[in-house]
Design a protein around this motif. Sequence first.
Motif, mmCIF file in Angstrom:
data_model
loop_
_atom_site.group_PDB
_atom_site.id
_atom_site.type_symbol
_atom_site.label_atom_id
_atom_site.label_comp_id
_atom_site.label_asym_id
_atom_site.label_seq_id
_atom_site.Cartn_x
_atom_site.Cartn_y
_atom_site.Cartn_z
ATOM 1 N N MET A 1 -4.320 9.328 -2.718
ATOM 2 C CA MET A 1 -5.715 9.224 -3.155
ATOM 3 C C MET A 1 -6.668 9.181 -1.961
ATOM 4 O O MET A 1 -7.873 9.019 -2.130
ATOM 5 C CB MET A 1 -5.903 7.945 -3.994
ATOM 6 C CG MET A 1 -5.023 7.861 -5.224
ATOM 7 S SD MET A 1 -5.492 9.049 -6.487
ATOM 8 C CE MET A 1 -7.093 8.412 -6.935
ATOM 9 N N GLY A 2 -6.104 9.303 -0.744
ATOM 10 C CA GLY A 2 -6.938 9.301 0.455
ATOM 11 C C GLY A 2 -7.243 7.931 1.004
ATOM 12 O O GLY A 2 -8.203 7.759 1.764
ATOM 13 N N ALA A 3 -6.460 6.917 0.625
ATOM 14 C CA ALA A 3 -6.696 5.551 1.090
ATOM 15 C C ALA A 3 -5.491 5.033 1.875
ATOM 16 O O ALA A 3 -4.355 5.436 1.624
ATOM 17 C CB ALA A 3 -6.982 4.627 -0.086
ATOM 18 N N GLU A 4 -5.765 4.146 2.822
ATOM 19 C CA GLU A 4 -4.708 3.528 3.616
ATOM 20 C C GLU A 4 -4.549 2.063 3.218
ATOM 21 O O GLU A 4 -5.540 1.381 2.950
ATOM 22 C CB GLU A 4 -5.019 3.625 5.112
ATOM 23 C CG GLU A 4 -4.837 5.005 5.701
ATOM 24 C CD GLU A 4 -3.374 5.448 5.692
ATOM 25 O OE1 GLU A 4 -2.481 4.588 5.832
ATOM 26 O OE2 GLU A 4 -3.134 6.655 5.519
ATOM 27 N N CYS A 5 -3.302 1.606 3.196
ATOM 28 C CA CYS A 5 -3.023 0.222 2.802
ATOM 29 C C CYS A 5 -2.486 -0.586 3.970
ATOM 30 O O CYS A 5 -1.814 -0.055 4.869
ATOM 31 C CB CYS A 5 -2.006 0.184 1.666
ATOM 32 S SG CYS A 5 -2.621 0.846 0.100
ATOM 33 N N ILE A 6 -2.787 -1.866 3.925
ATOM 34 C CA ILE A 6 -2.230 -2.838 4.875
ATOM 35 C C ILE A 6 -1.522 -3.897 4.046
ATOM 36 O O ILE A 6 -2.075 -4.382 3.051
ATOM 37 C CB ILE A 6 -3.334 -3.502 5.713
ATOM 38 C CG1 ILE A 6 -4.148 -2.445 6.475
ATOM 39 C CG2 ILE A 6 -2.741 -4.532 6.681
ATOM 40 C CD1 ILE A 6 -5.419 -2.991 7.096
ATOM 41 N N ILE A 7 -0.314 -4.253 4.433
ATOM 42 C CA ILE A 7 0.425 -5.306 3.727
ATOM 43 C C ILE A 7 0.318 -6.587 4.540
ATOM 44 O O ILE A 7 0.709 -6.618 5.720
ATOM 45 C CB ILE A 7 1.896 -4.918 3.527
ATOM 46 C CG1 ILE A 7 1.987 -3.648 2.667
ATOM 47 C CG2 ILE A 7 2.668 -6.059 2.862
ATOM 48 C CD1 ILE A 7 3.403 -3.142 2.462
ATOM 49 N N SER A 8 -0.214 -7.626 3.937
ATOM 50 C CA SER A 8 -0.360 -8.909 4.631
ATOM 51 C C SER A 8 0.484 -9.980 3.935
ATOM 52 O O SER A 8 0.986 -9.774 2.831
ATOM 53 C CB SER A 8 -1.826 -9.336 4.661
ATOM 54 O OG SER A 8 -2.297 -9.603 3.350
ATOM 55 N N GLY A 9 0.608 -11.125 4.606
ATOM 56 C CA GLY A 9 1.402 -12.223 4.052
ATOM 57 C C GLY A 9 2.864 -12.134 4.438
ATOM 58 O O GLY A 9 3.728 -12.687 3.750
ATOM 59 N N PHE B 1 9.297 -0.062 6.680
ATOM 60 C CA PHE B 1 7.931 0.176 6.226
ATOM 61 C C PHE B 1 7.286 1.335 6.982
ATOM 62 O O PHE B 1 6.142 1.707 6.693
ATOM 63 C CB PHE B 1 7.083 -1.082 6.395
ATOM 64 C CG PHE B 1 7.290 -2.096 5.297
ATOM 65 C CD1 PHE B 1 7.965 -1.758 4.135
ATOM 66 C CD2 PHE B 1 6.798 -3.385 5.428
ATOM 67 C CE1 PHE B 1 8.145 -2.680 3.127
ATOM 68 C CE2 PHE B 1 6.974 -4.316 4.425
ATOM 69 C CZ PHE B 1 7.656 -3.964 3.262
ATOM 70 N N GLY B 2 8.003 1.883 7.935
ATOM 71 C CA GLY B 2 7.510 3.039 8.665
ATOM 72 C C GLY B 2 6.202 2.764 9.371
ATOM 73 O O GLY B 2 6.076 1.769 10.099
ATOM 74 N N ASP B 3 5.193 3.631 9.157
ATOM 75 C CA ASP B 3 3.900 3.479 9.843
ATOM 76 C C ASP B 3 2.900 2.658 9.040
ATOM 77 O O ASP B 3 1.712 2.662 9.339
ATOM 78 C CB ASP B 3 3.312 4.855 10.151
ATOM 79 C CG ASP B 3 3.074 5.675 8.883
ATOM 80 O OD1 ASP B 3 3.576 5.272 7.814
ATOM 81 O OD2 ASP B 3 2.374 6.698 8.969
ATOM 82 N N ILE B 4 3.382 1.942 8.028
ATOM 83 C CA ILE B 4 2.495 1.094 7.225
ATOM 84 C C ILE B 4 2.162 -0.163 8.015
ATOM 85 O O ILE B 4 3.058 -0.869 8.511
ATOM 86 C CB ILE B 4 3.143 0.704 5.891
ATOM 87 C CG1 ILE B 4 3.484 1.955 5.071
ATOM 88 C CG2 ILE B 4 2.222 -0.211 5.088
ATOM 89 C CD1 ILE B 4 4.310 1.668 3.834
ATOM 90 N N ALA B 5 0.878 -0.454 8.160
ATOM 91 C CA ALA B 5 0.447 -1.636 8.914
ATOM 92 C C ALA B 5 0.801 -2.906 8.152
ATOM 93 O O ALA B 5 0.614 -2.984 6.943
ATOM 94 C CB ALA B 5 -1.052 -1.571 9.164
ATOM 95 N N THR B 6 1.310 -3.898 8.859
ATOM 96 C CA THR B 6 1.633 -5.197 8.258
ATOM 97 C C THR B 6 1.006 -6.305 9.099
ATOM 98 O O THR B 6 0.919 -6.196 10.325
ATOM 99 C CB THR B 6 3.147 -5.414 8.168
ATOM 100 O OG1 THR B 6 3.718 -5.368 9.479
ATOM 101 C CG2 THR B 6 3.812 -4.349 7.306
ATOM 102 N N LYS B 7 0.590 -7.369 8.434
ATOM 103 C CA LYS B 7 -0.013 -8.504 9.119
ATOM 104 C C LYS B 7 0.524 -9.803 8.522
ATOM 105 O O LYS B 7 0.925 -9.850 7.358
ATOM 106 C CB LYS B 7 -1.542 -8.475 8.990
ATOM 107 C CG LYS B 7 -2.200 -7.356 9.782
ATOM 108 C CD LYS B 7 -2.041 -7.551 11.287
ATOM 109 C CE LYS B 7 -2.699 -6.455 12.079
ATOM 110 N NZ LYS B 7 -2.551 -6.645 13.535
ATOM 111 N N GLY B 8 0.485 -10.847 9.322
ATOM 112 C CA GLY B 8 1.006 -12.126 8.858
ATOM 113 C C GLY B 8 0.089 -12.831 7.889
ATOM 114 O O GLY B 8 0.544 -13.545 6.995
ATOM 115 N N THR B 9 -1.221 -12.633 8.050
ATOM 116 C CA THR B 9 -2.176 -13.330 7.182
ATOM 117 C C THR B 9 -3.198 -12.350 6.617
ATOM 118 O O THR B 9 -3.427 -11.260 7.164
ATOM 119 C CB THR B 9 -2.937 -14.433 7.951
ATOM 120 O OG1 THR B 9 -3.772 -13.807 8.946
ATOM 121 C CG2 THR B 9 -1.964 -15.398 8.623
#
Length: 285
Positions: free
Chosen positions: A228-236, A252-260
């Motif tokens: 759909m043309g959107a990028e996701c970040i997975i946090s937590g 998760f490949g090139d998917i951005a992840t963050k702790g919080t």
Amino acid sequence: MEAGIFTRIAQLCRAREERLSERWRALVSASLGGRVPETQVDKEQREILDVLLTALALGAGRDIEAEPYAELRALLMELSRSRAQQGFSPRETAISVFALKGAVLDVFDQDGDAEAFREFVAFSQLIDELALLTFETYARAREEVISSQAEQLLELATPVVKVWDGVLALPLVGTLGSARAQVVMEKLLQTLVDTGSEHAIIDITGVPAVDTQVAQHLLKTVMAARLMGAECIISGIRPQIAQTIVALGIEFGDIATKGTLADALVLAISRTGVSVGGDLTKRGR
């Protein structure tokens, strides 16, 4: 022979209809504990009794699927659905029909009609069939109510929040099963379209555990958002979850992840081209 018995039963009941209605109403009202006004119970049962006796007088037999019983079936099914939606139990619903046997038996017993008492057995079996129809309809209606409530709970448990211009947040709490994962994906994608957002944060802080299935659901949601043309970040991503993901060999490949969620928000806002230095509440103004 059977049709003649039912015709005679109908005639006897018509002759005692007022007493029969009063006795039936009393039995049903007692079982419902006053939660339905007696006037409503009386109206429902007089209509059912009139249609039933009319069908019997026409020579309808014991087969409740027969055409003369069509209107009666419709009335009983509507009554069952109404009781299910109002939260009555199966017993309280079925008693609305079963109690008719007791009312007829009481009236016939008072009149000392021995022949009618013997014929009551055939009539009783007919009422049992009608009560089973009521119960089956109730069960289906209750399943529909439960299914609808489950869908509503899934919607409530999957809020998509706009946290910045072009940035959405999807906080997940609880287990992420297949059914809920589908709702998550559909709601996120629809909100991306509605808001024109290009960034989304999927926060799994409230997800107790991440296994292969949960990871696959998250990856599918991210991939669908990209289409759909959107990028996701997975946090937590807590330490325990990070260890589990590594142990399971999930990529998760090139998917951005963050702790919080806060870290993910900073990253998402920076991707919109806004400078993120200093107090976050003052940025982008």
